[in-house]
Design a protein around this motif. Sequence first.
Motif, PDB file in Angstrom:
ATOM      1  N   GLU A 139     -18.029   5.566 -15.394  1.00  0.00           N
ATOM      2  CA  GLU A 139     -18.155   7.009 -15.573  1.00  0.00           C
ATOM      3  C   GLU A 139     -16.918   7.620 -16.203  1.00  0.00           C
ATOM      4  O   GLU A 139     -17.007   8.494 -17.075  1.00  0.00           O
ATOM      5  N   ASP A 140     -15.750   7.205 -15.774  1.00  0.00           N
ATOM      6  CA  ASP A 140     -14.495   7.769 -16.293  1.00  0.00           C
ATOM      7  C   ASP A 140     -13.873   6.907 -17.387  1.00  0.00           C
ATOM      8  O   ASP A 140     -12.821   7.269 -17.936  1.00  0.00           O
ATOM      9  N   ASP A 141     -14.502   5.790 -17.703  1.00  0.00           N
ATOM     10  CA  ASP A 141     -13.988   4.862 -18.716  1.00  0.00           C
ATOM     11  C   ASP A 141     -12.509   4.558 -18.460  1.00  0.00           C
ATOM     12  O   ASP A 141     -11.656   4.739 -19.321  1.00  0.00           O
ATOM     13  N   ILE A 142     -12.236   4.099 -17.255  1.00  0.00           N
ATOM     14  CA  ILE A 142     -10.861   3.803 -16.873  1.00  0.00           C
ATOM     15  C   ILE A 142     -10.834   2.536 -16.026  1.00  0.00           C
ATOM     16  O   ILE A 142     -11.798   2.215 -15.337  1.00  0.00           O
ATOM     17  N   TYR A 143      -9.716   1.811 -16.107  1.00  0.00           N
ATOM     18  CA  TYR A 143      -9.544   0.586 -15.339  1.00  0.00           C
ATOM     19  C   TYR A 143      -8.556   0.832 -14.202  1.00  0.00           C
ATOM     20  O   TYR A 143      -7.515   1.463 -14.408  1.00  0.00           O
ATOM     21  N   MET A 144      -8.889   0.324 -13.036  1.00  0.00           N
ATOM     22  CA  MET A 144      -7.937   0.343 -11.934  1.00  0.00           C
ATOM     23  C   MET A 144      -7.529  -1.090 -11.628  1.00  0.00           C
ATOM     24  O   MET A 144      -8.375  -1.940 -11.375  1.00  0.00           O
ATOM     25  N   ILE A 145      -6.217  -1.345 -11.677  1.00  0.00           N
ATOM     26  CA  ILE A 145      -5.666  -2.638 -11.279  1.00  0.00           C
ATOM     27  C   ILE A 145      -5.078  -2.452  -9.887  1.00  0.00           C
ATOM     28  O   ILE A 145      -4.329  -1.503  -9.645  1.00  0.00           O
ATOM     29  N   PHE A 146      -5.402  -3.341  -8.960  1.00  0.00           N
ATOM     30  CA  PHE A 146      -4.885  -3.218  -7.599  1.00  0.00           C
ATOM     31  C   PHE A 146      -4.478  -4.589  -7.075  1.00  0.00           C
ATOM     32  O   PHE A 146      -4.993  -5.623  -7.494  1.00  0.00           O
ATOM     33  N   TRP A 147      -3.526  -4.598  -6.154  1.00  0.00           N
ATOM     34  CA  TRP A 147      -2.901  -5.832  -5.696  1.00  0.00           C
ATOM     35  C   TRP A 147      -2.248  -5.590  -4.332  1.00  0.00           C
ATOM     36  O   TRP A 147      -2.299  -4.489  -3.783  1.00  0.00           O
ATOM     37  N   SER A 148      -1.595  -6.626  -3.788  1.00  0.00           N
ATOM     38  CA  SER A 148      -0.887  -6.501  -2.517  1.00  0.00           C
ATOM     39  C   SER A 148       0.600  -6.784  -2.708  1.00  0.00           C
ATOM     40  O   SER A 148       0.972  -7.686  -3.460  1.00  0.00           O
ATOM     41  N   THR A 149       1.428  -5.999  -2.013  1.00  0.00           N
ATOM     42  CA  THR A 149       2.886  -6.159  -2.086  1.00  0.00           C
ATOM     43  C   THR A 149       3.500  -5.917  -0.716  1.00  0.00           C
ATOM     44  O   THR A 149       3.046  -5.044   0.031  1.00  0.00           O
ATOM     45  N   THR A 150       4.550  -6.689  -0.410  1.00  0.00           N
ATOM     46  CA  THR A 150       5.389  -6.417   0.749  1.00  0.00           C
ATOM     47  C   THR A 150       6.646  -5.685   0.263  1.00  0.00           C
ATOM     48  O   THR A 150       7.308  -6.145  -0.670  1.00  0.00           O
ATOM     49  N   ILE A 151       6.938  -4.552   0.877  1.00  0.00           N
ATOM     50  CA  ILE A 151       8.164  -3.810   0.592  1.00  0.00           C
ATOM     51  C   ILE A 151       9.017  -3.843   1.854  1.00  0.00           C
ATOM     52  O   ILE A 151       8.586  -3.397   2.921  1.00  0.00           O
ATOM     53  N   ASP A 152      10.210  -4.387   1.749  1.00  0.00           N
ATOM     54  CA  ASP A 152      11.097  -4.531   2.917  1.00  0.00           C
ATOM     55  C   ASP A 152      11.273  -3.202   3.642  1.00  0.00           C
ATOM     56  O   ASP A 152      11.538  -2.164   3.013  1.00  0.00           O
ATOM     57  N   GLY A 153      11.108  -3.248   4.965  1.00  0.00           N
ATOM     58  CA  GLY A 153      11.339  -2.068   5.783  1.00  0.00           C
ATOM     59  C   GLY A 153      10.139  -1.175   5.972  1.00  0.00           C
ATOM     60  O   GLY A 153      10.162  -0.282   6.829  1.00  0.00           O
ATOM     61  N   MET A 154       9.084  -1.396   5.221  1.00  0.00           N
ATOM     62  CA  MET A 154       7.889  -0.564   5.342  1.00  0.00           C
ATOM     63  C   MET A 154       6.969  -1.105   6.434  1.00  0.00           C
ATOM     64  O   MET A 154       6.838  -2.308   6.624  1.00  0.00           O
ATOM     65  N   TYR A 155       6.336  -0.215   7.161  1.00  0.00           N
ATOM     66  CA  TYR A 155       5.336  -0.525   8.189  1.00  0.00           C
ATOM     67  C   TYR A 155       5.876  -1.487   9.250  1.00  0.00           C
ATOM     68  O   TYR A 155       5.289  -2.540   9.517  1.00  0.00           O
ATOM     69  N   PRO A 156       6.990  -1.118   9.881  1.00  0.00           N
ATOM     70  CA  PRO A 156       7.600  -2.008  10.897  1.00  0.00           C
ATOM     71  C   PRO A 156       6.685  -2.261  12.091  1.00  0.00           C
ATOM     72  O   PRO A 156       6.846  -3.259  12.791  1.00  0.00           O
ATOM     73  N   GLU A 157       5.720  -1.375  12.330  1.00  0.00           N
ATOM     74  CA  GLU A 157       4.831  -1.544  13.475  1.00  0.00           C
ATOM     75  C   GLU A 157       3.938  -2.781  13.353  1.00  0.00           C
ATOM     76  O   GLU A 157       3.388  -3.265  14.349  1.00  0.00           O
ATOM     77  N   THR A 158       3.799  -3.328  12.130  1.00  0.00           N
ATOM     78  CA  THR A 158       2.985  -4.533  11.959  1.00  0.00           C
ATOM     79  C   THR A 158       3.825  -5.698  11.440  1.00  0.00           C
ATOM     80  O   THR A 158       3.286  -6.686  10.963  1.00  0.00           O
ATOM     81  N   GLN A 159       5.133  -5.577  11.560  1.00  0.00           N
ATOM     82  CA  GLN A 159       6.025  -6.621  11.061  1.00  0.00           C
ATOM     83  C   GLN A 159       6.003  -7.843  11.976  1.00  0.00           C
ATOM     84  O   GLN A 159       6.031  -7.739  13.193  1.00  0.00           O
ATOM     85  N   SER A 160       5.942  -9.016  11.368  1.00  0.00           N
ATOM     86  CA  SER A 160       6.012 -10.286  12.088  1.00  0.00           C
ATOM     87  C   SER A 160       7.092 -11.136  11.446  1.00  0.00           C
ATOM     88  O   SER A 160       7.384 -10.988  10.251  1.00  0.00           O
ATOM     89  N   ASN A 161       7.677 -12.016  12.195  1.00  0.00           N
ATOM     90  CA  ASN A 161       8.648 -12.953  11.637  1.00  0.00           C
ATOM     91  C   ASN A 161       7.999 -14.225  11.117  1.00  0.00           C
ATOM     92  O   ASN A 161       8.653 -15.044  10.485  1.00  0.00           O
TER      93      ASN A 161
END
Length: 321
Positions: A139-161
């Motif tokens: 409909e919008d003639d546009i592409y969305m590229i999406f992926w996964s990334t870890t950013i240090d310090g983000m979301y500490p509540e789900t951080q595991s070692n």
Amino acid sequence: MKQQTLLCICICTLIILTSTYCKAKEPEVYMFSYFMGNGEDGLHLAYSLDGLTWEALNDGRSVLSPTAGEDKLMRDPCIIKGGDGNYHMVWTVSWTEKSLGYATSQDLVNWNEQRTIPVMAHEEGARNTWAPEIFYDVEDDIYMIFWSTTIDGMYPETQSNEESGYNHRKYYTTTKDFQNFSPTSLLYEPGFNVIDGTIIKEDNEYIMFIKDETREPAQKNIRITRSNKLNSGYGKASEPITGEYWAEGPTVAKVNGQWIVYFDKYIEKSMGAVASSDLENWKDISEQISFPKGTRHGSVFKISSTELQKLMEKFERKTGE
């Protein structure tokens, strides 16, 4: 003269209608883009007539060697056909780089020069760019590229070692020409470590299949989240649609009226699948599918039977050279 003119018009109309009918009825086949090993040798392709039994092209050898990125890997290859009629592919170029790989082709044989798109270069703490996929919004003639990334310090509540402390969320960018890109933005924060997303659109709803990457306690399963918008609004993830085994890399196709989600049972070193007619109730059909030995996850898409015939002829010639 009028009768001749009318006859010509009728014949031309019949030819146009016949041509249109034939094109519409040309059978489609399923293609699967995948990698083997660590992705060192590049892109592999397989095809299926029924969505269950898959045969490798090019005698199972790579059809495209990786050249982009520092590590020159080609993991998680995702291929779609865009609004321009070309095939567009993105992939993971490295375990640690902040870019993803991109290339385009008209025929799945000859590809333009591979390049990297530095989607996470602006984030100093970004550790990776994994499992990118493309969705083309008609409909919008546009592409969305999406992926996964870890950013240090983000979301500490789900951080595991465990597992090197990776703690992913999903990000995206949009483009119309693969030259100019919107600023990278957060796509999905489900409240857990999330990776390997793929999106379909059904009844004006965007449905994203994702892997719950939680390690403590271990989840490692495929779940579903939905939204009325492509790039925002995805809600709480569903209960797992896969079993007790560890699964990753989902990709989805509609086969004979039912949806099939293919995925990588990476601990068991085999491919698995679940099927549903309503996208709500799922049945494991792993015993019904067959993939080439060594297949790792990738993406499923459709091509015409004519395109498949041309591919088989081209790769057969290459094999015999």
